[in-house]
Write a protein that holds these residues in place. Structure first.
Motif, PDB file in Angstrom:
ATOM      1  N   SER A  99      14.956 -37.033  22.440  1.00 23.36           N
ATOM      2  CA  SER A  99      16.252 -36.361  22.569  1.00 23.36           C
ATOM      3  C   SER A  99      16.218 -35.278  23.638  1.00 23.36           C
ATOM      4  N   ILE A 122      16.350 -49.129  29.406  1.00 23.26           N
ATOM      5  CA  ILE A 122      16.038 -49.577  28.050  1.00 23.26           C
ATOM      6  C   ILE A 122      17.161 -50.518  27.609  1.00 23.26           C
ATOM      7  N   ARG A 135      26.026 -51.468  28.903  1.00 23.62           N
ATOM      8  CA  ARG A 135      25.741 -52.055  30.227  1.00 23.62           C
ATOM      9  C   ARG A 135      25.512 -53.562  30.098  1.00 23.62           C
ATOM     10  N   GLY A 171      15.310 -43.464  19.127  1.00 26.53           N
ATOM     11  CA  GLY A 171      14.674 -42.717  18.042  1.00 26.53           C
ATOM     12  C   GLY A 171      14.712 -43.476  16.720  1.00 26.53           C
ATOM     13  N   LEU A 182      14.415 -34.818  13.491  1.00 24.40           N
ATOM     14  CA  LEU A 182      15.080 -33.562  13.863  1.00 24.40           C
ATOM     15  C   LEU A 182      16.275 -33.909  14.737  1.00 24.40           C
ATOM     16  N   ALA A 219      18.848 -29.233  13.315  1.00 28.33           N
ATOM     17  CA  ALA A 219      18.872 -28.051  14.186  1.00 28.33           C
ATOM     18  C   ALA A 219      19.424 -28.475  15.527  1.00 28.33           C
ATOM     19  N   PRO A 241      23.655 -48.498  22.902  1.00 33.53           N
ATOM     20  CA  PRO A 241      24.948 -47.814  22.921  1.00 33.53           C
ATOM     21  C   PRO A 241      25.522 -47.651  24.330  1.00 33.53           C
ATOM     22  N   THR A 242      24.798 -48.098  25.358  1.00 28.97           N
ATOM     23  CA  THR A 242      25.238 -47.792  26.722  1.00 28.97           C
ATOM     24  C   THR A 242      26.356 -48.717  27.194  1.00 28.97           C
ATOM     25  N   SER A 294      10.838 -39.209  29.044  1.00 30.38           N
ATOM     26  CA  SER A 294      11.495 -38.737  30.252  1.00 30.38           C
ATOM     27  C   SER A 294      12.162 -39.947  30.907  1.00 30.38           C
ATOM     28  N   GLY A 354      15.346 -38.704  16.144  1.00 32.71           N
ATOM     29  CA  GLY A 354      15.078 -39.929  15.385  1.00 32.71           C
ATOM     30  C   GLY A 354      16.300 -40.583  14.788  1.00 32.71           C
ATOM     31  N   THR A 355      17.472 -39.960  14.928  1.00 33.49           N
ATOM     32  CA  THR A 355      18.699 -40.593  14.430  1.00 33.49           C
ATOM     33  C   THR A 355      19.465 -41.280  15.553  1.00 33.49           C
ATOM     34  N   GLY A 393      22.551 -33.756  13.348  1.00 39.75           N
ATOM     35  CA  GLY A 393      23.267 -34.396  12.246  1.00 39.75           C
ATOM     36  C   GLY A 393      24.588 -35.010  12.683  1.00 39.75           C
TER      37      GLY A 393
HETATM   38  N1  LIG Z   1      19.062 -45.720  27.845  1.00 39.86           N
HETATM   39  C1  LIG Z   1      18.242 -45.819  28.873  1.00 39.86           C
HETATM   40  O1  LIG Z   1      18.239 -46.830  29.610  1.00 39.86           O
HETATM   41  C2  LIG Z   1      17.275 -44.671  29.179  1.00 39.86           C
HETATM   42  C3  LIG Z   1      16.528 -44.724  30.354  1.00 39.86           C
HETATM   43  C4  LIG Z   1      15.588 -43.724  30.599  1.00 39.86           C
HETATM   44  C5  LIG Z   1      15.407 -42.708  29.687  1.00 39.86           C
HETATM   45  N2  LIG Z   1      16.169 -42.653  28.566  1.00 39.86           N
HETATM   46  C6  LIG Z   1      15.930 -41.569  27.607  1.00 39.86           C
HETATM   47  O2  LIG Z   1      15.662 -42.146  26.346  1.00 39.86           O
HETATM   48  C7  LIG Z   1      15.920 -41.170  25.334  1.00 39.86           C
HETATM   49  C8  LIG Z   1      16.623 -41.810  24.172  1.00 39.86           C
HETATM   50  O3  LIG Z   1      17.889 -42.264  24.567  1.00 39.86           O
HETATM   51  P1  LIG Z   1      18.901 -42.771  23.434  1.00 39.86           P
HETATM   52  O4  LIG Z   1      19.975 -43.514  24.137  1.00 39.86           O
HETATM   53  O5  LIG Z   1      18.142 -43.405  22.338  1.00 39.86           O
HETATM   54  O6  LIG Z   1      19.487 -41.380  22.920  1.00 39.86           O
HETATM   55  P2  LIG Z   1      20.615 -41.144  21.852  1.00 39.86           P
HETATM   56  O7  LIG Z   1      20.950 -42.414  21.132  1.00 39.86           O
HETATM   57  O8  LIG Z   1      21.721 -40.399  22.539  1.00 39.86           O
HETATM   58  O9  LIG Z   1      19.908 -40.202  20.787  1.00 39.86           O
HETATM   59  C9  LIG Z   1      19.728 -38.846  21.005  1.00 39.86           C
HETATM   60  C10 LIG Z   1      19.130 -38.215  19.761  1.00 39.86           C
HETATM   61  O10 LIG Z   1      18.911 -36.848  20.020  1.00 39.86           O
HETATM   62  C11 LIG Z   1      19.650 -36.044  19.091  1.00 39.86           C
HETATM   63  N3  LIG Z   1      20.135 -34.864  19.825  1.00 39.86           N
HETATM   64  C12 LIG Z   1      20.893 -34.849  20.952  1.00 39.86           C
HETATM   65  N4  LIG Z   1      21.125 -33.587  21.348  1.00 39.86           N
HETATM   66  C13 LIG Z   1      20.482 -32.792  20.455  1.00 39.86           C
HETATM   67  C14 LIG Z   1      20.351 -31.374  20.309  1.00 39.86           C
HETATM   68  N5  LIG Z   1      20.928 -30.506  21.156  1.00 39.86           N
HETATM   69  N6  LIG Z   1      19.630 -30.908  19.275  1.00 39.86           N
HETATM   70  C15 LIG Z   1      19.028 -31.752  18.388  1.00 39.86           C
HETATM   71  N7  LIG Z   1      19.125 -33.105  18.479  1.00 39.86           N
HETATM   72  C16 LIG Z   1      19.843 -33.607  19.487  1.00 39.86           C
HETATM   73  C17 LIG Z   1      20.761 -36.956  18.596  1.00 39.86           C
HETATM   74  O11 LIG Z   1      21.215 -36.608  17.303  1.00 39.86           O
HETATM   75  P3  LIG Z   1      22.458 -35.596  17.065  1.00 39.86           P
HETATM   76  O12 LIG Z   1      23.542 -36.004  18.031  1.00 39.86           O
HETATM   77  O13 LIG Z   1      22.819 -35.826  15.629  1.00 39.86           O
HETATM   78  O14 LIG Z   1      21.948 -34.243  17.318  1.00 39.86           O
HETATM   79  C18 LIG Z   1      20.014 -38.285  18.532  1.00 39.86           C
HETATM   80  O15 LIG Z   1      19.212 -38.338  17.377  1.00 39.86           O
HETATM   81  C19 LIG Z   1      16.665 -40.029  26.033  1.00 39.86           C
HETATM   82  O16 LIG Z   1      15.775 -38.965  26.210  1.00 39.86           O
HETATM   83  C20 LIG Z   1      17.066 -40.621  27.358  1.00 39.86           C
HETATM   84  O17 LIG Z   1      17.129 -39.621  28.352  1.00 39.86           O
HETATM   85  C21 LIG Z   1      17.095 -43.605  28.297  1.00 39.86           C
END
Ligand SMILES: NC(=O)c1ccc[n+]([C@@H]2O[C@H](COP(=O)([O-])OP(=O)(O)OC[C@H]3O[C@@H](n4cnc5c(N)ncnc54)[C@H](OP(=O)(O)O)[C@@H]3O)[C@@H](O)[C@H]2O)c1
Length: 328
Positions: free
Chosen positions: A71, A150, A159, A13, A30, A47, A156-157, A95, A8-9, A33
């Motif tokens: 995540s 997305i 693109r 999320g 979760l 965690a 953050p990507t 997924s 959620g951070t 951090g």
């Molecule tokens: N961007 C797209 O176009 C796209 C397309 C298809 C699917 N997705 C999926 O969409 C989801 C969200 O993507 P996003 O870009 O929003 O992700 P993100 O910004 O990288 O956020 C990931 C989150 O997960 C936490 N996290 C990562 N590794 C962790 C670990 N080992 N333990 C606990 N927390 C963890 C991070 O916090 P901490 O780093 O503080 O732990 C953060 O809160 C992902 O599952 C991605 O595969 C994205």
């Protein structure tokens, strides 16, 4: 509802958390951090989800009714939450379309298309294996949202951001001539986030290809929308310099990364053909692409032009030397 936003951070999320708070839920996040603090009003749990004991410690005594999990980056992480959250009423796991075994070389015709079955750390097989782990623990209470691309504020990507920043510089912009009519589809991060929260509220279960309709826009229209969004912020008038696939290949343009979202025409036709009937049936909204791009630009224009992508994400965009050669 007591909702846990796993991840959620992060980007998606964070939007999930905002939506859940807006809808009156009690929210905990979760994460490790590293990605930043949880917003005010949220219980921040820390965690590494790859370590089951760490997850057990963080979740001990925390009541959870529903989970949105954004995540999922490892099968071990899926295992740990599957184990410790197996009793929740509803769990939505994000997924990816990459879980489909034959995509992007073949279209995705529906959610029954085969997904990867062999174990691997690679992204697609990892997502497919994670889905299976969670499905075993949460039979009938799991929603798998196989997200497409997305986009939206906070992206953050880098693109779509690259295209917008390129329009800001103005002048002749290399565009892929053979791809301009190609239908392309995206999901707005806010549409996806709000819908995930609703799915948990209604205990929706099953598998959904969570992206926009194949006919929602074309590559060429998206570029026009980017040009319009940047509008008066452009340093010079923006003109198109169309180059066909052969010219782009000859100049060494790398599909997807150098010109974000561009694939050679034959590959593009299959890759962008993703059936989204499951998403429409489940009410995933799809706001106009103009709104998404406008709001991404409003967020982006306040940021440094050369801001590096977050974390270890790859950098997108046409290298200046390649662009110069194409425009010469
Ligand atoms: N961007 C797209 O176009 C796209 C397309 C298809 C699917 N997705 C999926 O969409 C989801 C969200 O993507 P996003 O870009 O929003 O992700 P993100 O910004 O990288 O956020 C990931 C989150 O997960 C936490 N996290 C990562 N590794 C962790 C670990 N080992 N333990 C606990 N927390 C963890 C991070 O916090 P901490 O780093 O503080 O732990 C953060 O809160 C992902 O599952 C991605 O595969 C994205």
């Amino acid at each position: 509802m007591r909702m846990l936003a796993v991840g959620g951070t992060g980007w998606l999320g964070g939007h999930v958390v905002r939506s859940a708070l807006d809808r009156g839920h009690e929210v905990a996040t979760l994460s490790r951090g590293r990605s930043g603090p949880a917003p005010a009003g949220v219980r921040a749990l820390h965690a590494d989800r790859d370590a089951a004991a760490d997850v057990a410690r963080a979740l001990a005594g925390v009541p959870v009714d529903g989970v949105v999990d954004t995540s999922g980056y490892s099968v071990a992480g899926a295992r740990s939450t599957a184990e410790h959250l197996a009793g929740v009423g509803s769990y939505a796991y994000v997924s990816s379309i990459s879980a489909y075994r034959d995509w992007p070389s073949r279209p995705v015709n529906g959610t029954d298309d085969p997904t990867f079955t062999e174990g691997s750390d690679e992204y697609g097989p990892m997502k497919a294996a994670s889905e299976r782990v969670l499905a075993r623990a949460l039979a009938g209470r799991l929603l798998v949202a196989r997200a497409g691309l997305i986009i939206g504020p906070g992206d953050p990507t880098g693109r779509l951001a690259w295209w917008l920043q390129r329009m800001r510089r103005g002048g002749p912009v290399v565009v892929p001539a053979d791809c301009l009519d190609q239908p392309v589809a995206f999901v707005d991060v806010r549409d996806l986030a709000g819908w995930l929260v609703e799915c948990v509220e209604t205990r929706a279960a099953g598998v959904v290809n969570a992206t926009g309709d194949p006919g929602m826009t074309t590559y060429g229209h998206l570029l026009e929308v980017c040009r319009d969004a940047v509008g008066g912020d452009a340093q010079r008038p923006v003109t198109w310099a169309p180059r066909d696939d052969a010219a782009l290949a000859a100049a060494g343009v790398e599909p997807w990364t150098h010109l974000p979202f561009w694939l050679p025409a034959r590959e593009a036709r299959a890759a962008w053909a993703v059936d989204t009937a499951s998403a429409r049936d489940r009410g995933l909204p799809s706001r106009p692409i103009e709104d998404t791009v406008r709001d991404l630009w409003a967020w982006l224009r306040e940021r440094p032009v050369d801001a590096a992508p977050a974390g270890d994400r790859p950098r997108f965009g046409l290298p200046p030397a390649v662009e110069a050669a194409l425009l010469a």
